[in-house]
Write a protein that holds these residues in place. Sequence first.
Motif, PDB file in Angstrom:
ATOM      1  N   LYS A   1       0.829  -1.197   0.000  1.00  0.00           N
ATOM      2  CA  LYS A   1       0.000   0.000   0.000  1.00  0.00           C
ATOM      3  C   LYS A   1       0.865   1.251   0.000  1.00  0.00           C
ATOM      4  CE  LYS A   1      -3.712   2.309   2.551  1.00  0.00           C
ATOM      5  NZ  LYS A   1      -4.587   2.249   3.753  1.00  0.00           N
ATOM      6  N   LYS A   2       1.916   1.228   0.814  1.00  0.00           N
ATOM      7  CA  LYS A   2       2.818   2.368   0.887  1.00  0.00           C
ATOM      8  C   LYS A   2       3.511   2.588  -0.451  1.00  0.00           C
ATOM      9  CE  LYS A   2       6.609   4.242   3.669  1.00  0.00           C
ATOM     10  NZ  LYS A   2       7.524   3.971   4.815  1.00  0.00           N
ATOM     11  N   ALA A   3       3.929   1.478  -1.075  1.00  0.00           N
ATOM     12  CA  ALA A   3       4.591   1.575  -2.375  1.00  0.00           C
ATOM     13  C   ALA A   3       3.633   2.135  -3.422  1.00  0.00           C
ATOM     14  CB  ALA A   3       5.107   0.205  -2.801  1.00  0.00           C
ATOM     15  N   ALA A   4       2.364   1.668  -3.367  1.00  0.00           N
ATOM     16  CA  ALA A   4       1.357   2.159  -4.315  1.00  0.00           C
ATOM     17  C   ALA A   4       1.105   3.651  -4.108  1.00  0.00           C
ATOM     18  CB  ALA A   4       0.057   1.374  -4.152  1.00  0.00           C
ATOM     19  N   GLU A   5       1.028   4.063  -2.837  1.00  0.00           N
ATOM     20  CA  GLU A   5       0.814   5.480  -2.541  1.00  0.00           C
ATOM     21  C   GLU A   5       1.993   6.315  -3.013  1.00  0.00           C
ATOM     22  OE1 GLU A   5       0.139   5.530   1.629  1.00  0.00           O
ATOM     23  OE2 GLU A   5      -1.981   4.964   1.479  1.00  0.00           O
ATOM     24  N   ALA A   6       3.212   5.780  -2.786  1.00  0.00           N
ATOM     25  CA  ALA A   6       4.403   6.495  -3.231  1.00  0.00           C
ATOM     26  C   ALA A   6       4.420   6.616  -4.754  1.00  0.00           C
ATOM     27  CB  ALA A   6       5.657   5.769  -2.745  1.00  0.00           C
ATOM     28  N   LYS A   7       4.022   5.529  -5.431  1.00  0.00           N
ATOM     29  CA  LYS A   7       3.979   5.535  -6.890  1.00  0.00           C
ATOM     30  C   LYS A   7       2.943   6.543  -7.388  1.00  0.00           C
ATOM     31  CE  LYS A   7       3.237   2.525 -10.897  1.00  0.00           C
ATOM     32  NZ  LYS A   7       2.887   1.144 -11.323  1.00  0.00           N
ATOM     33  N   ALA A   8       1.760   6.536  -6.733  1.00  0.00           N
ATOM     34  CA  ALA A   8       0.703   7.473  -7.126  1.00  0.00           C
ATOM     35  C   ALA A   8       1.154   8.919  -6.902  1.00  0.00           C
ATOM     36  CB  ALA A   8      -0.574   7.186  -6.343  1.00  0.00           C
ATOM     37  N   ALA A   9       1.830   9.143  -5.745  1.00  0.00           N
ATOM     38  CA  ALA A   9       2.312  10.490  -5.447  1.00  0.00           C
ATOM     39  C   ALA A   9       3.350  10.929  -6.486  1.00  0.00           C
ATOM     40  CB  ALA A   9       2.919  10.522  -4.046  1.00  0.00           C
ATOM     41  N   LYS A  10       4.202   9.996  -6.870  1.00  0.00           N
ATOM     42  CA  LYS A  10       5.225  10.303  -7.879  1.00  0.00           C
ATOM     43  C   LYS A  10       4.571  10.631  -9.214  1.00  0.00           C
ATOM     44  CE  LYS A  10       9.451   8.464  -9.943  1.00  0.00           C
ATOM     45  NZ  LYS A  10      10.383   7.300  -9.981  1.00  0.00           N
ATOM     46  N   GLU A  11       3.560   9.835  -9.580  1.00  0.00           N
ATOM     47  CA  GLU A  11       2.857  10.088 -10.834  1.00  0.00           C
ATOM     48  C   GLU A  11       2.162  11.444 -10.801  1.00  0.00           C
ATOM     49  OE1 GLU A  11       0.271   6.779 -11.274  1.00  0.00           O
ATOM     50  OE2 GLU A  11       1.837   5.421 -12.036  1.00  0.00           O
ATOM     51  N   ARG A  12       1.553  11.783  -9.627  1.00  0.00           N
ATOM     52  CA  ARG A  12       0.907  13.091  -9.510  1.00  0.00           C
ATOM     53  C   ARG A  12       1.930  14.211  -9.645  1.00  0.00           C
ATOM     54  NH1 ARG A  12      -2.040  10.520  -5.370  1.00  0.00           N
ATOM     55  NH2 ARG A  12      -0.657  11.417  -3.800  1.00  0.00           N
ATOM     56  N   ALA A  13       3.088  13.989  -8.992  1.00  0.00           N
ATOM     57  CA  ALA A  13       4.136  15.002  -9.059  1.00  0.00           C
ATOM     58  C   ALA A  13       4.609  15.200 -10.497  1.00  0.00           C
ATOM     59  CB  ALA A  13       5.308  14.597  -8.163  1.00  0.00           C
ATOM     60  N   VAL A  14       4.732  14.088 -11.221  1.00  0.00           N
ATOM     61  CA  VAL A  14       5.162  14.175 -12.630  1.00  0.00           C
ATOM     62  C   VAL A  14       4.118  14.935 -13.444  1.00  0.00           C
ATOM     63  CG1 VAL A  14       5.605  12.834 -14.714  1.00  0.00           C
ATOM     64  CG2 VAL A  14       6.575  12.090 -12.543  1.00  0.00           C
ATOM     65  N   LYS A  15       2.825  14.595 -13.212  1.00  0.00           N
ATOM     66  CA  LYS A  15       1.755  15.276 -13.946  1.00  0.00           C
ATOM     67  C   LYS A  15       1.713  16.764 -13.609  1.00  0.00           C
ATOM     68  CE  LYS A  15      -1.341  11.298 -14.476  1.00  0.00           C
ATOM     69  NZ  LYS A  15      -2.663  10.718 -14.131  1.00  0.00           N
ATOM     70  N   GLN A  16       1.874  17.065 -12.309  1.00  0.00           N
ATOM     71  CA  GLN A  16       1.860  18.470 -11.904  1.00  0.00           C
ATOM     72  C   GLN A  16       3.035  19.225 -12.510  1.00  0.00           C
ATOM     73  OE1 GLN A  16       1.772  18.285  -7.635  1.00  0.00           O
ATOM     74  NE2 GLN A  16      -0.407  17.769  -7.543  1.00  0.00           N
ATOM     75  N   ALA A  17       4.206  18.558 -12.507  1.00  0.00           N
ATOM     76  CA  ALA A  17       5.383  19.192 -13.098  1.00  0.00           C
ATOM     77  C   ALA A  17       5.166  19.435 -14.584  1.00  0.00           C
ATOM     78  CB  ALA A  17       6.612  18.306 -12.879  1.00  0.00           C
ATOM     79  N   ALA A  18       4.554  18.429 -15.248  1.00  0.00           N
ATOM     80  CA  ALA A  18       4.269  18.573 -16.675  1.00  0.00           C
ATOM     81  C   ALA A  18       3.279  19.705 -16.910  1.00  0.00           C
ATOM     82  CB  ALA A  18       3.721  17.268 -17.230  1.00  0.00           C
TER      83      ALA A  18
END
Length: 256
Positions: free
Chosen positions: A116-133
Amino acid sequence: MPLPNIPGYARLNKTHKYSAAGIAAAGAAAIAFAVVPGGSADAKTTAQDLPNKPVALTSQKADAQAHHEALVKQSALADKQAKQEAAAKKAAAEAAKKKAAEEAAKKKAAEEAAAKKAAEAKAAKERAVKQAASRSAARIETVAAEKKTYPDNLDGWIRESLDIMKKKGIPGTYEGIHRNIIRESGGDPRAINNWDINARNGVPSKGLLQVIAPTFKAYHVEGTAWDAYDPVANITAACNYAADRYGSMDNVNGPY
């Protein structure tokens, strides 16, 4: 006493010998009683005078009974101990099984938490990438807007002013601005009125939309030049004034 004439007597043990001797004596007494005729009452021998059982045999039976009871008790004790050991082993096995199940449950919970933690970290990373984009795209759009160029003519001046007005929330349309420019200056950014009341008061109207100096200063829009003859600065300040007084430059159809 002479040994009884019994075959194998010499091989008997002491107890057996006593029993045999007793039996022999009893037999002799019985013979004597039968032989002596008319004996006195004191000389009579009855069956009650003979021993019922040898003493040694009674003792052996008692010993055997005691031994049997001891064996029964030992067997019962051994059976009880065996049951207790079996119960203890069963309890230990159940405890071990329970402990193993608890450890397995803890391990599974830890694995699920880690996943769950890994999934949350992955989701947060994806959000960060999208926000950066998204920010990058916004910056690109901003830079593109900042680098937008306009032709140096009436059409370009009006369009540049409209972009500035849009950012500042000033109303107005291309048609309304163009119509008033043609009426006021004929499209000449250097036009000046030296004959009306404003000119006589020392504040002649200037530029594309004929703005006097006090009005230009009061309604100047940040980001434009402070020169009243500058086409973009003149249009934007005039539209800002018209929005404040008439609601929009589109509502102006004559001197204002």
